[in-house]
Design a protein around this motif. Structure first.
Motif, short mmCIF file in Angstrom:
data_model
loop_
_atom_site.label_atom_id
_atom_site.label_comp_id
_atom_site.label_asym_id
_atom_site.label_seq_id
_atom_site.Cartn_x
_atom_site.Cartn_y
_atom_site.Cartn_z
N THR A 77 0.99 -1.05 -0.15
CA THR A 77 0.01 -0.17 0.00
C THR A 77 0.88 1.22 -0.08
OG1 THR A 77 -0.36 -0.24 2.54
CG2 THR A 77 -1.83 -1.15 1.17
N CYS A 78 2.07 1.09 0.47
CA CYS A 78 2.98 2.43 0.49
C CYS A 78 4.52 2.07 0.27
CB CYS A 78 2.77 3.32 1.96
SG CYS A 78 3.96 4.61 2.06
N VAL A 79 5.03 2.52 -0.78
CA VAL A 79 6.34 2.08 -0.88
C VAL A 79 7.44 2.63 -0.10
CG1 VAL A 79 5.90 1.29 -3.52
CG2 VAL A 79 6.71 3.75 -2.91
N THR A 80 6.88 3.68 0.60
CA THR A 80 8.06 4.50 1.29
C THR A 80 8.01 3.87 2.87
OG1 THR A 80 6.36 6.17 1.89
CG2 THR A 80 7.77 6.54 -0.10
N ASP A 81 7.02 3.04 3.22
CA ASP A 81 6.81 2.48 4.49
C ASP A 81 7.26 0.81 4.38
OD1 ASP A 81 6.41 4.74 5.83
OD2 ASP A 81 4.38 4.35 5.48
N ARG A 82 7.78 0.11 5.25
CA ARG A 82 7.97 -1.20 5.34
C ARG A 82 6.59 -1.95 5.06
NH1 ARG A 82 12.96 -3.10 6.37
NH2 ARG A 82 14.56 -1.95 7.31
N ALA A 83 6.76 -2.80 4.15
CA ALA A 83 5.52 -3.60 3.84
C ALA A 83 5.88 -5.03 4.92
CB ALA A 83 5.69 -4.21 2.58
N ARG A 84 4.70 -5.26 5.33
CA ARG A 84 4.51 -6.41 6.42
C ARG A 84 5.23 -7.74 5.88
NH1 ARG A 84 1.88 -10.98 7.93
NH2 ARG A 84 0.63 -11.18 5.97
N CYS A 85 5.23 -8.25 4.87
CA CYS A 85 5.75 -9.40 4.42
C CYS A 85 6.18 -9.82 2.98
CB CYS A 85 4.70 -10.46 5.07
SG CYS A 85 5.39 -12.45 4.89
N PHE A 86 6.94 -10.61 2.71
CA PHE A 86 7.66 -10.98 1.39
C PHE A 86 7.84 -12.33 1.53
CE2 PHE A 86 10.36 -10.61 -2.36
CZ PHE A 86 9.49 -10.85 -3.45
N ASP A 87 7.04 -13.12 1.16
CA ASP A 87 6.95 -14.77 1.47
C ASP A 87 7.20 -15.46 0.26
OD1 ASP A 87 6.45 -17.22 2.30
OD2 ASP A 87 4.30 -17.29 2.91
N LEU A 88 8.13 -15.99 -0.05
CA LEU A 88 8.75 -16.82 -1.04
C LEU A 88 9.02 -18.24 -0.59
CD1 LEU A 88 11.02 -14.37 -2.67
CD2 LEU A 88 8.76 -14.87 -3.51
N SER A 89 8.47 -18.69 0.65
CA SER A 89 8.67 -19.83 1.13
C SER A 89 8.24 -21.02 0.31
CB SER A 89 7.88 -20.10 2.35
OG SER A 89 6.51 -20.02 2.24
N GLY A 90 8.90 -22.10 -0.22
CA GLY A 90 8.49 -23.03 -1.00
C GLY A 90 8.73 -22.91 -2.51
N GLU A 91 9.13 -21.53 -2.79
CA GLU A 91 9.53 -21.26 -4.28
C GLU A 91 10.76 -21.64 -4.71
OE1 GLU A 91 6.92 -19.66 -6.19
OE2 GLU A 91 5.58 -20.57 -4.73
N ARG A 92 10.99 -22.37 -5.56
CA ARG A 92 12.41 -22.60 -6.12
C ARG A 92 13.15 -21.30 -6.66
NH1 ARG A 92 15.84 -24.05 -10.18
NH2 ARG A 92 17.30 -25.61 -9.73
#
Length: 463
Positions: free
Chosen positions: A79-94
């Motif tokens: 929602t806002c690129v100037t603040d930290r986003a909550r999560c970037f989940d790449l679990s299980g992705e090769r």
């Protein structure tokens, strides 16, 4: 923040273009350049989500990989690129090397509270490049690299640099992969100066030399507050001696999870001897499922009266039996720090419940008691109910809610009535505690089968 040394950089160089590593300028230039660049973009309001997605897709095309659908879906939710986003989940992705390289367009534009790379099949060069990016862009405050056994020497070296140099990373999860010698050495070197406050190393084959290496660093660490070492097959001899050594020299740790190991009674003796050195440190000790018997309670009963800081003790899934609870009776009555006691699945019957009721009647501070998965029938419930008419501190008593078989049907109905009464009495204590500004009710324990961001107080497991 310091970068790779010249020797380390040379040792990690590769000839194949496909195996190139990201190359950063000197530390001072790197930090100032990134900070100034990001500030300029924010001030000009030129960094949009559309721009980031487009740049990522172009990077994928450049590196001959398909854009990751999971990454794209999560980017669209920012929602806002100037603040930290909550999560970037790449679990299980090769994530192969090229996939890792393409992610730089995301990491340099968006920072996250949590990045999960769990089970991403990271290989050495890809892991090294990606972790260098996470450091350079200060991409995460919580990082999960669990279940990536192919990270190799270069990957662990980059992780070590990340831990030592990051100014924002406070939690690392590196579970479910063997802690080989170079990994243990890299992690230990980082722990001498890292700012980490939470470290999860569950199921990493730490028994033996890796634990010795880790403890050597943690004895001098003054930042780490929570250490989770569950499922490492820690034994009751050398491993328990290492844990004891840690407790003797480290007064910064607040939570130590040793659940699902093989500490046994002999190991508990070592740990109890060391606990007497914890004057203002350890608050939570989890020893559930450690092959401990009633014999080990003789060591615990000696140290409990002297502990001033321990607030949570979990002894669940150990065969303590009624006699073990009886051995702890006097010391638990004397202790004035313990707020939560876990005794689930410890072989307690009504006799043990009566002993616990006597402890509750004398305790002015205990807030939660877990006695689930024990054979506590109407007689034991009656004793606990009567104790709660005297006790004013207990706000949660965990009991099995299904009725247990009794000789007479009316006793089954009595169980039902008593369970309801105990719930009401705990609720009354909780209401009174809120009115007098006492500590609030302990939160629900995490489900031990799921990943959780559990706080230190959430350590009486659902088992």
């Amino acid at each position: 923040m310091t970068g790779h040394s010249e020797d380390e950089t040379k040792s990690l160089s590769v000839k194949d273009v496909k195996e190139k590593r990201v190359s950063f300028p000197p530390d001072e230039e790197m930090v100032s350049d990134f900070v100034e660049r990001r500030a300029e973009l924010q001030q000009a309001d030129s960094l949009t989500l559309t721009d980031i997605i487009l740049a990522y897709k172009q990077s994928c095309e450049k590196h001959h990989v398909n854009p990751n659908p999971k990454a794209l879906d999560q980017l669209k939710q920012v929602t806002c690129v100037t603040d930290r986003a909550r999560c970037f989940d790449l679990s299980g992705e090769r994530l192969d090397y090229c996939s890792c390289e393409s992610l730089e367009e995301i990491l340099k534009s968006v920072q996250f509270d949590f990045i999960s790379l769990q089970g991403a099949e990271l290989e050495e060069n890809g892991a090294s490049a990606l972790l260098d990016m996470v450091l350079y862009y200060e991409s995460a405050t919580h990082l999960d690299v669990s279940a990536n056994s192919g990270m190799g020497f270069s990957g662990w070296l980059s992780l070590s640099h990340l831990l030592r140099q990051s100014g924002c990373l406070w939690r690392l999860d590196a579970c479910n992969m063997p802690m080989v010698d170079y990994a243990a050495q890299a992690l230990s070197k980082a722990l001498l100066t890292s700012r980490l406050t939470v470290l999860h190393l569950e199921n990493t084959c730490l028994s033996g030399k890796p634990l010795f290496t880790l403890v050597g660093a943690l004895k001098r660490n003054v930042a780490l507050q929570e250490l989770y070492l569950s499922e490492n097959n820690l034994n009751g001899y050398q491993d328990s001696m290492q844990v004891a050594d840690l407790l003797k020299f480290n007064n910064t740790l607040k939570t130590l999870d040793l659940s699902n190991n093989a500490t046994s009674d002999s190991g508990l003796e070592e740990i109890c001897d060391a606990l007497s050195f914890q004057k203002t440190g350890l608050r939570t000790l989890i020893l559930s499922n450690n092959h401990i018997t009633h014999l080990g309670m003789s060591h615990l009963q000696n140290v409990l009266p002297r502990l001033k800081s321990l607030e949570t003790l979990n002894l669940g899934k150990n065969n303590l039996e009624n006699r073990g609870i009886h051995m702890l009776k006097e010391s638990l009555m004397i202790n004035r720090s313990l707020l939560q006691l876990g005794l689930a699945a410890t072989g307690i019957t009504c006799e043990g419940a009566v002993t616990l009721a006597e402890i509750l009647a004398e305790s002015p501070q205990i807030q939660r008691l877990d006695v689930r998965q024990n054979q506590v029938l109407a007689g034991g419930l009656m004793a606990l109910s009567l104790a709660l008419k005297i006790n004013r501190s207990l706000i949660r008593l965990d009991l099995d809610q299904h009725l247990k078989e009794e000789k007479d049907d009316f006793l089954m109905e009595t169980q039902k009535t008593l369970l309801s009464r105990i719930t009401d009495l705990c609720a009354a204590n909780a209401t009174a505690a809120k009115g007098t500004s006492l500590q609030p009710a302990p939160p629900d324990p995490p489900d031990c089968t799921e990943t959780t961001d559990a706080l230190p107080t959430q350590s009486l497991e659902d088992i």
